[in-house]
Design an enzyme around this catalytic site. Structure first.
Site, PDB file in Angstrom:
ATOM      1  N   CYS A 115       0.810  -1.231   0.000  1.00 22.14           N
ATOM      2  CA  CYS A 115       0.000   0.000   0.000  1.00 22.14           C
ATOM      3  C   CYS A 115       0.841   1.278   0.000  1.00 22.14           C
ATOM      4  O   CYS A 115       0.301   2.366  -0.213  1.00 22.14           O
ATOM      5  CB  CYS A 115      -0.966   0.007   1.176  1.00 22.14           C
ATOM      6  SG  CYS A 115      -2.221  -1.272   1.038  1.00 22.14           S
ATOM      7  N   HIS A 257      -3.225   7.112   2.025  1.00 19.84           N
ATOM      8  CA  HIS A 257      -3.662   5.798   1.564  1.00 19.84           C
ATOM      9  C   HIS A 257      -4.987   5.480   2.251  1.00 19.84           C
ATOM     10  O   HIS A 257      -5.115   5.616   3.472  1.00 19.84           O
ATOM     11  CB  HIS A 257      -2.607   4.754   1.924  1.00 19.84           C
ATOM     12  CG  HIS A 257      -3.117   3.367   1.768  1.00 19.84           C
ATOM     13  ND1 HIS A 257      -3.557   2.894   0.570  1.00 19.84           N
ATOM     14  CD2 HIS A 257      -3.312   2.373   2.661  1.00 19.84           C
ATOM     15  CE1 HIS A 257      -3.990   1.653   0.729  1.00 19.84           C
ATOM     16  NE2 HIS A 257      -3.851   1.312   1.987  1.00 19.84           N
ATOM     17  N   ASN A 287     -10.131  -0.159  -0.207  1.00 22.18           N
ATOM     18  CA  ASN A 287      -8.666  -0.045  -0.188  1.00 22.18           C
ATOM     19  C   ASN A 287      -8.134  -0.613  -1.499  1.00 22.18           C
ATOM     20  O   ASN A 287      -8.205  -1.821  -1.725  1.00 22.18           O
ATOM     21  CB  ASN A 287      -8.122  -0.829   1.010  1.00 22.18           C
ATOM     22  CG  ASN A 287      -6.601  -0.799   1.092  1.00 22.18           C
ATOM     23  OD1 ASN A 287      -5.922  -0.442   0.149  1.00 22.18           O
ATOM     24  ND2 ASN A 287      -6.070  -1.206   2.249  1.00 22.18           N
TER      25      ASN A 287
HETATM   26  N1  ACO Z   1     -18.052  -8.625   8.945  1.00 22.26           N
HETATM   27  C1  ACO Z   1     -18.408  -8.974  10.204  1.00 22.26           C
HETATM   28  N2  ACO Z   1     -17.527  -9.225  11.176  1.00 22.26           N
HETATM   29  C2  ACO Z   1     -16.225  -9.124  10.875  1.00 22.26           C
HETATM   30  C3  ACO Z   1     -15.775  -8.752   9.587  1.00 22.26           C
HETATM   31  C4  ACO Z   1     -16.757  -8.504   8.607  1.00 22.26           C
HETATM   32  N3  ACO Z   1     -16.450  -8.139   7.329  1.00 22.26           N
HETATM   33  N4  ACO Z   1     -14.430  -8.722   9.581  1.00 22.26           N
HETATM   34  C5  ACO Z   1     -14.036  -9.058  10.823  1.00 22.26           C
HETATM   35  N5  ACO Z   1     -15.112  -9.304  11.603  1.00 22.26           N
HETATM   36  C6  ACO Z   1     -15.142  -9.700  13.006  1.00 22.26           C
HETATM   37  C7  ACO Z   1     -13.915 -10.475  13.407  1.00 22.26           C
HETATM   38  O1  ACO Z   1     -14.026 -11.838  13.038  1.00 22.26           O
HETATM   39  C8  ACO Z   1     -13.924 -10.281  14.908  1.00 22.26           C
HETATM   40  O2  ACO Z   1     -14.824 -11.175  15.467  1.00 22.26           O
HETATM   41  P1  ACO Z   1     -14.489 -11.878  16.881  1.00 22.26           P
HETATM   42  O3  ACO Z   1     -14.398 -10.744  17.870  1.00 22.26           O
HETATM   43  O4  ACO Z   1     -15.654 -12.778  17.069  1.00 22.26           O
HETATM   44  O5  ACO Z   1     -13.178 -12.587  16.684  1.00 22.26           O
HETATM   45  C9  ACO Z   1     -14.493  -8.878  15.070  1.00 22.26           C
HETATM   46  O6  ACO Z   1     -15.149  -8.554  13.833  1.00 22.26           O
HETATM   47  C10 ACO Z   1     -13.443  -7.828  15.351  1.00 22.26           C
HETATM   48  O7  ACO Z   1     -12.350  -8.038  14.447  1.00 22.26           O
HETATM   49  P2  ACO Z   1     -11.163  -7.037  14.364  1.00 22.26           P
HETATM   50  O8  ACO Z   1     -10.165  -7.536  13.343  1.00 22.26           O
HETATM   51  O9  ACO Z   1     -10.652  -6.705  15.712  1.00 22.26           O
HETATM   52  O10 ACO Z   1     -11.954  -5.770  13.765  1.00 22.26           O
HETATM   53  P3  ACO Z   1     -11.452  -4.312  13.566  1.00 22.26           P
HETATM   54  O11 ACO Z   1     -12.397  -3.385  14.135  1.00 22.26           O
HETATM   55  O12 ACO Z   1     -10.003  -4.170  13.924  1.00 22.26           O
HETATM   56  O13 ACO Z   1     -11.563  -4.144  11.988  1.00 22.26           O
HETATM   57  C11 ACO Z   1     -10.101  -4.094  10.087  1.00 22.26           C
HETATM   58  C12 ACO Z   1     -10.815  -4.966  11.115  1.00 22.26           C
HETATM   59  C13 ACO Z   1     -11.169  -3.371   9.275  1.00 22.26           C
HETATM   60  C14 ACO Z   1      -9.267  -4.995   9.190  1.00 22.26           C
HETATM   61  C15 ACO Z   1      -9.206  -3.064  10.794  1.00 22.26           C
HETATM   62  O14 ACO Z   1      -8.426  -3.712  11.763  1.00 22.26           O
HETATM   63  C16 ACO Z   1      -8.292  -2.336   9.849  1.00 22.26           C
HETATM   64  O15 ACO Z   1      -8.730  -1.510   9.077  1.00 22.26           O
HETATM   65  N6  ACO Z   1      -6.973  -2.569   9.949  1.00 22.26           N
HETATM   66  C17 ACO Z   1      -5.979  -1.815   9.209  1.00 22.26           C
HETATM   67  C18 ACO Z   1      -5.894  -2.134   7.752  1.00 22.26           C
HETATM   68  C19 ACO Z   1      -4.702  -1.398   7.158  1.00 22.26           C
HETATM   69  O16 ACO Z   1      -4.393  -0.279   7.498  1.00 22.26           O
HETATM   70  N7  ACO Z   1      -3.977  -2.033   6.260  1.00 22.26           N
HETATM   71  C20 ACO Z   1      -2.754  -1.432   5.780  1.00 22.26           C
HETATM   72  C21 ACO Z   1      -2.673  -1.414   4.392  1.00 22.26           C
HETATM   73  S1  ACO Z   1      -3.118  -2.921   3.665  1.00 22.26           S
HETATM   74  C22 ACO Z   1      -1.809  -3.385   2.669  1.00 22.26           C
HETATM   75  O17 ACO Z   1      -0.694  -2.984   2.775  1.00 22.26           O
HETATM   76  C23 ACO Z   1      -2.139  -4.384   1.611  1.00 22.26           C
END
Ligand code: ACO
Length: 336
Positions: A115, A257, A287
């Site tokens: 990214c 990003h 993204n």
């Molecule tokens: N729908 C429903 N529930 C979901 C989904 C979904 N699409 N995705 C995850 N959940 C659930 C998980 O399974 C988890 O359930 P559990 O508590 O029963 O285990 C719960 O939601 C919480 O999961 P988290 O991963 O803690 O959710 P979070 O609020 O952190 O959101 C996300 C996840 C959106 C991925 C977030 O962490 C994020 O945006 N992270 C950063 C991404 C980023 O910056 N990437 C960098 C660039 S990417 C690259 O370089 C390719």
């Protein structure tokens, strides 16, 4: 003009997303998720994905054409494609993209920083222009993460979309609008496993055993990555702004990003710049990895949110881990 007398100046901008749109409701038909969860946790409502047979290179060509048109030219000395979903593992995607743009014979290579790829590609290309090795260049960010996501992984499938964006750079004066300045790049390879496709490279292939199917897909430890993304992008943007002598109040637009709407808000808080100054298109495209920054630039320039004379800092964060920023005063240009 040599060295510090010469800068890479943004003189063209183009973007392209594939036609097929997948809404949150459509994802929820196949996965245990909901429009409400995806919108509230990420800010994303839909994303574009390629059709069978389409590729990253196809999107790169479309964006590249538009950036050349925007710059009012048909040529460039160099084509650089930032991608981590190349058309094939080998060779690079850029030479074929260059030829399809009618630029056979020019320098062409890929940059892989996930990214942060677009910021890294801008940095290395700007250095080639500053050195005199190239006078003009097309820098394209293009990715098709739909091709490497695990179809059963609700988290990654909710986040990523396909797309491409490109800028045309030309040699110019460091004091003119559009000149890229204050480049900052960073990485932390001790945390490479937070964002990865584990199989398909030399480490797995040297075993001689076929890869487990799950290891061929993209994985991300979302929560750890979230915290790193906020910390690293905020610090990198501040480093660039400081090197340009810009206080937080001097920055008109911060173009990050587009990883998660909540990350944009958290960075805004940290750098003490109002969230209204952070253009965002994440709701419509998700993204798009290396395409993210040029796609949001194109959207913001077209809507008038980004205007000539504004002080702008671009910031990225992604797999590697990698991060980086660069600044410019937005030039007068029409998106191609
Ligand atoms: N729908 C429903 N529930 C979901 C989904 C979904 N699409 N995705 C995850 N959940 C659930 C998980 O399974 C988890 O359930 P559990 O508590 O029963 O285990 C719960 O939601 C919480 O999961 P988290 O991963 O803690 O959710 P979070 O609020 O952190 O959101 C996300 C996840 C959106 C991925 C977030 O962490 C994020 O945006 N992270 C950063 C991404 C980023 O910056 N990437 C960098 C660039 S990417 C690259 O370089 C390719």
């Amino acid at each position: 003009m040599r060295g510090a007398d010469r800068a890479a100046v943004v003189a063209g901008l183009g973007a392209w997303v594939p036609q097929t749109v997948v809404t949150n409701d459509e994802l929820a038909l196949r996965l245990d998720t909901s429009d409400e969860w995806i919108r509230s946790r990420t800010g994303i409502a839909r994303r574009h994905v390629i059709a069978p047979g389409e590729s990253t290179g196809d999107l790169a060509v479309e964006a590249g054409h538009r950036a050349l048109k925007s710059a009012g030219t048909g040529t460039a000395d160099l084509v650089v494609v930032a991608t981590s979903t190349p058309d094939r593992p080998c060779p690079a995607t850029a030479p074929e993209v260059a030829s399809r743009l009618g630029l056979t014979g020019v320098g062409a290579f890929d940059v892989a920083a996930v990214c942060t790829g677009f910021v890294y590609a801008l940095g290395v290309t700007a250095a080639l222009i500053e050195s005199g090795a190239a006078r003009t260049a097309l820098v394209i960010g293009a990715d098709t993460f739909s091709t490497i996501l695990n179809p059963t992984d609700r988290t990654t499938r909710a986040i990523f979309g396909d797309g491409a964006g490109a800028v045309f750079l030309r040699a110019g004066d460091p004091a003119e609008d559009g000149a890229l300045r204050g480049l900052h790049l960073g990485s932390d390879g001790t945390r490479s496993e937070l964002i990865e496709v584990a199989a398909g490279g030399s480490r797995q292939r040297s075993t001689g055993l076929p890869a487990e199917e799950a290891a061929t897909y993209f994985t991300m430890e979302g929560r750890s990555v979230f915290a790193e993304a906020v910390r690293r992008m905020a610090a990198s943007v501040q480093t660039t702004a400081e090197s340009l002598g810009w206080a937080s109040g001097d920055i008109d637009r911060i173009v990050l990003h587009q990883a998660n709407a909540r990350i944009l808000a958290a960075v805004a808080d940290r750098v003490d710049v109002p969230l209204e100054r952070f253009p965002s298109n994440i709701e419509r495209v998700g993204n798009t990895v290396a395409a993210s920054i040029p796609l949001v630039l194109a959207d913001a320039a077209e809507s008038g949110e980004l205007r000539a004379g504004q002080r702008v800092v671009l910031g990225g964060f992604g797999g590697g881990l990698t991060w980086g920023s660069v600044g410019l005063v937005w030039p007068g240009l029409t998106v191609g």
